[in-house]
Design a protein around this motif. Structure first.
Motif, PDB file in Angstrom:
ATOM      1  N   MET A   1       0.862  -1.173   0.000  1.00 44.42           N
ATOM      2  CA  MET A   1       0.000   0.000   0.000  1.00 44.42           C
ATOM      3  C   MET A   1       0.900   1.224   0.000  1.00 44.42           C
ATOM      4  SD  MET A   1      -1.505   0.530   3.864  1.00 44.42           S
ATOM      5  CE  MET A   1      -2.054  -1.142   4.172  1.00 44.42           C
ATOM      6  N   LEU A   2       0.518   2.224  -0.782  1.00 46.46           N
ATOM      7  CA  LEU A   2       1.295   3.449  -0.901  1.00 46.46           C
ATOM      8  C   LEU A   2       0.459   4.605  -0.368  1.00 46.46           C
ATOM      9  CD1 LEU A   2       3.675   5.190  -1.984  1.00 46.46           C
ATOM     10  CD2 LEU A   2       2.504   5.205  -4.203  1.00 46.46           C
ATOM     11  N   ILE A   3       0.972   5.280   0.652  1.00 47.64           N
ATOM     12  CA  ILE A   3       0.285   6.426   1.237  1.00 47.64           C
ATOM     13  C   ILE A   3       1.187   7.642   1.062  1.00 47.64           C
ATOM     14  CG2 ILE A   3      -0.703   7.422   3.335  1.00 47.64           C
ATOM     15  CD1 ILE A   3      -1.032   4.545   4.392  1.00 47.64           C
ATOM     16  N   VAL A   4       0.733   8.624   0.294  1.00 44.50           N
ATOM     17  CA  VAL A   4       1.511   9.835   0.035  1.00 44.50           C
ATOM     18  C   VAL A   4       0.771  11.030   0.622  1.00 44.50           C
ATOM     19  CG1 VAL A   4       2.460  11.366  -1.727  1.00 44.50           C
ATOM     20  CG2 VAL A   4       2.533   8.895  -2.062  1.00 44.50           C
ATOM     21  N   ASN A   5       1.487  11.813   1.395  1.00 42.74           N
ATOM     22  CA  ASN A   5       0.903  13.032   1.954  1.00 42.74           C
ATOM     23  C   ASN A   5       1.027  14.165   0.936  1.00 42.74           C
ATOM     24  OD1 ASN A   5       0.103  15.262   3.397  1.00 42.74           O
ATOM     25  ND2 ASN A   5       1.723  15.161   4.929  1.00 42.74           N
ATOM     26  N   PRO A   6      -0.085  14.598   0.325  1.00 45.96           N
ATOM     27  CA  PRO A   6       0.006  15.647  -0.695  1.00 45.96           C
ATOM     28  C   PRO A   6       0.422  16.991  -0.122  1.00 45.96           C
ATOM     29  CG  PRO A   6      -2.286  15.210  -0.154  1.00 45.96           C
ATOM     30  CD  PRO A   6      -1.471  14.182   0.574  1.00 45.96           C
ATOM     31  N   ARG A   7       0.326  17.152   1.206  1.00 49.35           N
ATOM     32  CA  ARG A   7       0.692  18.417   1.839  1.00 49.35           C
ATOM     33  C   ARG A   7       2.163  18.456   2.239  1.00 49.35           C
ATOM     34  NH1 ARG A   7      -3.909  16.803   4.140  1.00 49.35           N
ATOM     35  NH2 ARG A   7      -2.876  16.259   6.092  1.00 49.35           N
ATOM     36  N   ALA A   8       2.871  17.325   2.095  1.00 46.65           N
ATOM     37  CA  ALA A   8       4.309  17.335   2.357  1.00 46.65           C
ATOM     38  C   ALA A   8       4.992  18.264   1.365  1.00 46.65           C
ATOM     39  CB  ALA A   8       4.883  15.921   2.243  1.00 46.65           C
ATOM     40  N   ARG A   9       6.200  18.707   1.718  1.00 44.33           N
ATOM     41  CA  ARG A   9       6.861  19.732   0.895  1.00 44.33           C
ATOM     42  C   ARG A   9       6.967  19.300  -0.565  1.00 44.33           C
ATOM     43  NH1 ARG A   9      12.776  22.254   0.565  1.00 44.33           N
ATOM     44  NH2 ARG A   9      12.173  24.304  -0.169  1.00 44.33           N
ATOM     45  N   ARG A  10       7.286  18.037  -0.812  1.00 45.70           N
ATOM     46  CA  ARG A  10       7.378  17.542  -2.185  1.00 45.70           C
ATOM     47  C   ARG A  10       6.266  16.552  -2.502  1.00 45.70           C
ATOM     48  NH1 ARG A  10      13.066  15.095  -2.761  1.00 45.70           N
ATOM     49  NH2 ARG A  10      12.738  14.547  -0.579  1.00 45.70           N
ATOM     50  N   GLY A  11       5.226  16.543  -1.655  1.00 42.09           N
ATOM     51  CA  GLY A  11       4.152  15.571  -1.824  1.00 42.09           C
ATOM     52  C   GLY A  11       3.293  15.808  -3.040  1.00 42.09           C
ATOM     53  N   GLY A  12       3.284  17.042  -3.547  1.00 40.47           N
ATOM     54  CA  GLY A  12       2.478  17.332  -4.721  1.00 40.47           C
ATOM     55  C   GLY A  12       3.186  17.022  -6.030  1.00 40.47           C
ATOM     56  N   GLY A  13       4.462  16.652  -5.966  1.00 41.31           N
ATOM     57  CA  GLY A  13       5.222  16.354  -7.173  1.00 41.31           C
ATOM     58  C   GLY A  13       5.008  14.928  -7.642  1.00 41.31           C
ATOM     59  N   SER A  14       5.582  14.612  -8.762  1.00 42.95           N
ATOM     60  CA  SER A  14       5.422  13.278  -9.333  1.00 42.95           C
ATOM     61  C   SER A  14       6.383  12.292  -8.678  1.00 42.95           C
ATOM     62  CB  SER A  14       5.691  13.318 -10.838  1.00 42.95           C
ATOM     63  OG  SER A  14       5.677  12.012 -11.371  1.00 42.95           O
ATOM     64  N   ILE A  15       5.852  11.139  -8.335  1.00 43.79           N
ATOM     65  CA  ILE A  15       6.709  10.049  -7.858  1.00 43.79           C
ATOM     66  C   ILE A  15       6.614   8.876  -8.826  1.00 43.79           C
ATOM     67  CG2 ILE A  15       6.620  10.705  -5.417  1.00 43.79           C
ATOM     68  CD1 ILE A  15       4.573   8.372  -5.082  1.00 43.79           C
ATOM     69  N   ALA A  16       6.252   9.196 -10.072  1.00 45.45           N
ATOM     70  CA  ALA A  16       6.052   8.147 -11.077  1.00 45.45           C
ATOM     71  C   ALA A  16       7.314   7.314 -11.285  1.00 45.45           C
ATOM     72  CB  ALA A  16       5.602   8.769 -12.393  1.00 45.45           C
ATOM     73  N   GLU A  17       8.480   7.983 -11.294  1.00 46.19           N
ATOM     74  CA  GLU A  17       9.731   7.257 -11.523  1.00 46.19           C
ATOM     75  C   GLU A  17      10.039   6.323 -10.355  1.00 46.19           C
ATOM     76  OE1 GLU A  17      14.349   8.249 -12.884  1.00 46.19           O
ATOM     77  OE2 GLU A  17      12.882   9.868 -12.656  1.00 46.19           O
ATOM     78  N   ALA A  18       9.797   6.794  -9.135  1.00 49.45           N
ATOM     79  CA  ALA A  18      10.009   5.945  -7.961  1.00 49.45           C
ATOM     80  C   ALA A  18       9.050   4.759  -7.990  1.00 49.45           C
ATOM     81  CB  ALA A  18       9.805   6.757  -6.687  1.00 49.45           C
ATOM     82  N   ARG A  19       7.808   5.029  -8.347  1.00 48.92           N
ATOM     83  CA  ARG A  19       6.821   3.947  -8.425  1.00 48.92           C
ATOM     84  C   ARG A  19       7.218   2.911  -9.482  1.00 48.92           C
ATOM     85  NH1 ARG A  19       0.333   4.583  -7.954  1.00 48.92           N
ATOM     86  NH2 ARG A  19      -0.222   2.472  -8.582  1.00 48.92           N
ATOM     87  N   GLN A  20       7.790   3.381 -10.605  1.00 45.05           N
ATOM     88  CA  GLN A  20       8.222   2.463 -11.659  1.00 45.05           C
ATOM     89  C   GLN A  20       9.332   1.542 -11.169  1.00 45.05           C
ATOM     90  OE1 GLN A  20       6.663   2.395 -14.858  1.00 45.05           O
ATOM     91  NE2 GLN A  20       7.678   0.392 -14.714  1.00 45.05           N
ATOM     92  N   VAL A  21      10.244   2.089 -10.356  1.00 47.15           N
ATOM     93  CA  VAL A  21      11.313   1.265  -9.777  1.00 47.15           C
ATOM     94  C   VAL A  21      10.723   0.128  -8.948  1.00 47.15           C
ATOM     95  CG1 VAL A  21      13.165   1.276  -8.045  1.00 47.15           C
ATOM     96  CG2 VAL A  21      13.061   3.070  -9.775  1.00 47.15           C
ATOM     97  N   LEU A  22       9.714   0.459  -8.147  1.00 45.84           N
ATOM     98  CA  LEU A  22       9.089  -0.547  -7.292  1.00 45.84           C
ATOM     99  C   LEU A  22       8.372  -1.609  -8.126  1.00 45.84           C
ATOM    100  CD1 LEU A  22       7.649   1.975  -4.696  1.00 45.84           C
ATOM    101  CD2 LEU A  22       9.540   0.394  -4.289  1.00 45.84           C
ATOM    102  N   GLU A  23       7.629  -1.174  -9.131  1.00 46.24           N
ATOM    103  CA  GLU A  23       6.882  -2.131  -9.955  1.00 46.24           C
ATOM    104  C   GLU A  23       7.817  -3.008 -10.769  1.00 46.24           C
ATOM    105  OE1 GLU A  23       4.277   0.564 -11.982  1.00 46.24           O
ATOM    106  OE2 GLU A  23       2.736   0.458 -10.401  1.00 46.24           O
ATOM    107  N   ASN A  24       8.931  -2.458 -11.230  1.00 49.19           N
ATOM    108  CA  ASN A  24       9.921  -3.255 -11.957  1.00 49.19           C
ATOM    109  C   ASN A  24      10.532  -4.332 -11.077  1.00 49.19           C
ATOM    110  OD1 ASN A  24       9.478  -1.695 -14.215  1.00 49.19           O
ATOM    111  ND2 ASN A  24      11.360  -0.487 -14.020  1.00 49.19           N
ATOM    112  N   ALA A  25      10.510  -4.104  -9.761  1.00 48.82           N
ATOM    113  CA  ALA A  25      11.052  -5.084  -8.813  1.00 48.82           C
ATOM    114  C   ALA A  25       9.996  -6.115  -8.401  1.00 48.82           C
ATOM    115  CB  ALA A  25      11.588  -4.377  -7.580  1.00 48.82           C
ATOM    116  N   GLY A  26       8.843  -6.103  -9.034  1.00 55.64           N
ATOM    117  CA  GLY A  26       7.803  -7.088  -8.732  1.00 55.64           C
ATOM    118  C   GLY A  26       6.938  -6.720  -7.542  1.00 55.64           C
TER     119      GLY A  26
END
Length: 301
Positions: A16-41
């Motif tokens: 489960m992924l919980i992202v705080n949109p109010r964090a300083r960088r929470g409104g930015g894209s984490i698509a690349e980080a998510r891709q790393v995780l999905e590539n790892a199964g």
């Protein structure tokens, strides 16, 4: 426990992924980080907190369907998830998206979310302690006095706009008007009366955007590290700043410091207690260590 297997393939890990949109960088894209995780199964399901359900409640309600909880945010976001992680036993993956990211620093997790995702994907775990004050859990540090005033005045807007510089700007303003207060410290069969500007009780090593609780502290050593700043003028605190950053302030005469597993701090008037940047309770404050409470993905040695 929740692994799904297919012929000839490694088991799928569910997160489960919980992202705080109010964090300083929470409104930015984490698509690349998510891709790393999905590539790892790792199969990702993003979940959202609400005014009726905080991160701990969300984790607790959904834990049976997942192997890990990945939390994207700062130290306050992790604080919000601590009880759910301790209760369910899900391993924590940290994506540092906050202002200070002190717990990530303590654990050696880099501030780049992609590199942090690579650490989660690699799968090395350690088990860390938590601190507890009046039933509220914390990862880094809980404080009474100066830093509690700082937490009350440091708005989300200031943190997003100025980052760690925002801590310094607001801190300087508060420092100029700070006064000592009296407290009683009960620990290890003794009671000490003190006059202090701040009392801090730390579980991890780092806090406050770059300060260090104690130079040898770790998040898995089984101890709480207490220090009390007993300086009588704000300008004397300036001399201590280099030591506060290194964690060597306990060597100064006007700093009381010791290790313990349980301590109570009492004040004449109730004072707020800041845990990981969140004001959650008031004095009298009963602290204790909660050893080996949460598993966390960390870098290889």
């Amino acid at each position: 426990m929740h692994e799904k297997r297919t012929a000839g393939h490694a088991p799928v890990r569910r997160a489960m992924l919980i992202v705080n949109p109010r964090a300083r960088r929470g409104g930015g894209s984490i698509a690349e980080a998510r891709q790393v995780l999905e590539n790892a199964g790792i199969a990702i399901e993003e979940m959202v907190t609400s005014k009726d359900e905080n991160a701990s409640e969300l984790i607790s309600r959904n834990a049976d369907h997942f192997d890990m909880a990945i939390v994207g945010g700062g130290d306050g976001t992790l604080n919000n998830a601590a009880a759910g992680l301790a209760y369910t036993g899900l391993t924590l993956g940290v994506l540092p998206l906050g202002t200070a990211n002190d717990f990530a620093r303590t654990m050696g997790i880099p501030p780049d979310p992609v590199k942090a995702a690579e650490i989660i994907a690699a799968g090395r775990e350690v088990t860390v302690d938590l601190g507890e004050v009046n039933g509220h859990l914390f990862f880094n540090v809980a404080s009474i006095g100066f830093s509690a005033e700082l937490a009350a005045e440091l708005t989300e807007h200031a943190k997003k706009r100025w980052g760690t510089l925002g801590y310094g700007i607001v801190a300087a303003r508060i420092l100029m008007r700070s006064r000592l207060f009296s407290a009683y410290v009960d620990h290890d069969g003794t009671t000490e009366k003190i006059r202090t500007m701040q009392v801090s009780v730390g579980n991890g090593r780092h806090y406050g955007g770059g300060m260090t609780v104690e130079e040898t502290a770790t998040a898995d050593d089984g101890w709480l590290d207490l220090y009390s700043l007993e300086v009588d003028h704000w300008w004397r605190l300036l001399r201590l700043l280099p030591s506060l950053r290194k964690g060597t302030h306990g060597q100064w005469d006007d700093v009381r410091a010791f290790k313990t597993t349980e301590v109570t701090i009492r004040t004449k008037q109730p004072r707020p207690v800041n845990t990981d940047g969140e004001l959650v309770t008031w004095t009298p404050a009963h602290f204790r260590i909660r050893p080996k409470s949460v598993r966390v993905f960390v870098p290889k040695p």
